[in-house]
Design a protein around this motif. Structure first.
Motif, PDB file in Angstrom:
ATOM      1  N   ASN A 155       1.002  -1.282  -0.059  1.00 56.05           N
ATOM      2  CA  ASN A 155      -0.014   0.096   0.020  1.00 56.05           C
ATOM      3  C   ASN A 155       0.733   1.449  -0.143  1.00 56.05           C
ATOM      4  O   ASN A 155       0.261   2.368   0.422  1.00 56.05           O
ATOM      5  N   ARG A 156       2.177   1.329  -0.518  1.00 57.02           N
ATOM      6  CA  ARG A 156       2.814   2.534  -0.433  1.00 57.02           C
ATOM      7  C   ARG A 156       2.256   3.300  -1.556  1.00 57.02           C
ATOM      8  O   ARG A 156       2.742   4.509  -1.648  1.00 57.02           O
ATOM      9  N   THR A 192      -1.029   3.290  -2.875  1.00 58.97           N
ATOM     10  CA  THR A 192      -2.449   3.395  -2.674  1.00 58.97           C
ATOM     11  C   THR A 192      -2.920   4.799  -3.342  1.00 58.97           C
ATOM     12  O   THR A 192      -2.373   5.987  -2.942  1.00 58.97           O
ATOM     13  N   GLU A 201       1.544  -2.796  -4.682  1.00 59.97           N
ATOM     14  CA  GLU A 201       1.664  -1.626  -3.810  1.00 59.97           C
ATOM     15  C   GLU A 201       0.383  -0.720  -3.737  1.00 59.97           C
ATOM     16  O   GLU A 201       0.330   0.398  -3.134  1.00 59.97           O
ATOM     17  N   GLY A 202      -0.561  -1.283  -4.554  1.00 63.17           N
ATOM     18  CA  GLY A 202      -1.959  -0.348  -4.707  1.00 63.17           C
ATOM     19  C   GLY A 202      -2.270   0.572  -5.805  1.00 63.17           C
ATOM     20  O   GLY A 202      -3.082   1.270  -5.773  1.00 63.17           O
TER      21      GLY A 202
END
Length: 249
Positions: free
Chosen positions: A3-4, A6, A30-31
């Motif tokens: 999620n870096r 997102t 990572e989204g």
């Protein structure tokens, strides 16, 4: 980490194979929402379907040396995903592998058009269409060191990309925009550009880590530069080469 990226939207040129594809995979994990571009339409559509659904990743046909293609890709990306936060200028060709004295103007110009002018067009479009975010230009260690024979056009283009990056980093600030611009300089990585002669050179050299790198090794560095973790990094160059530069004595 997850999620870096997102809520971020990325365009990755040459994203249908090699380093570009690995970057796309890592960004998705990572989204990020991702647009991959390239000239091979059938392969591009296949790779996009392989990596994710249409709400996550789209393929768009692009010749990076064409100004109109850049405008179309960026405008369609913003329309499709509602924004544009990250540009990875990855598309490139390796050149004819000829000595400068035997290189035709046509062969020279093809490398310049794709490896340098394509990056300029992308950087310019990003600086005009983004207010904040990250531009990552994929250069090469041959854009830093004295090149090997037969790599004149490639090295000139990659060296130009290195300095284009630093100039754009300074100009982004002058424009009042929070856009970071950095370059990544791979050594020998397992892609279509690396030929058997280059691999043989590595095997007989004094490189500290004497092996061909993987596209994922490069992708992880690109993800760092694309993420907010690199908020204090701009105008910089990250070398990922197994120690090739260090081993040059």
């Amino acid at each position: 980490m997850v999620n870096r990226l997102t809520n971020k939207v990325a365009i990755i040129t040459g994203g249908i194979s090699g380093i570009g594809k690995a970057v796309a995979q890592d960004f998705l994990s990572e989204g990020a929402k991702v647009v991959i571009t390239g000239r091979r339409e059938s392969l591009g559509n296949t790779v996009a379907k392989e990596l994710g659904g249409p709400d996550e990743i789209q393929y768009m046909k692009q010749d990076v040396s064409r100004e109109a293609d850049w405008q179309r890709v960026v405008d369609q990306t913003i329309k499709q995903f509602g924004g544009f936060d990250i540009l990875v200028n990855n598309a490139g060709v390796g050149g004819a592998g000829k000595m400068i004295a035997q290189t035709s103007l046509e062969e020279w110009q093809q490398v310049m058009d794709i490896d340098l002018t394509g990056n300029f067009l992308g950087v310019r479009e990003a600086l005009n269409k983004m207010d904040k975010g990250s531009i990552v230009n994929i250069s090469s260690i041959l854009g830093i060191i004295t090149p090997m024979p037969g790599a004149g056009s490639y090295s000139a283009a990659k060296g130009g990309t290195r300095l284009l990056t630093k100039t754009a980093a300074v100009e982004a600030v002058k424009m009042g925009k929070s856009i970071r611009v950095n370059s990544v300089h791979p050594g020998l990585v397992s892609t279509d550009i690396v030929d058997s002669q280059t691999k043989a050179y590595l095997e007989n050299s004094d490189v500290p880590i004497p092996k061909i790198g993987s596209p994922v090794n490069i992708a992880k560095a690109v993800t760092y530069l694309a993420s907010d973790e690199s908020e204090y990094t701009t105008g910089s160059e990250i070398v990922i080469d197994g120690g090739s530069l260090a081993g040059r004595g």
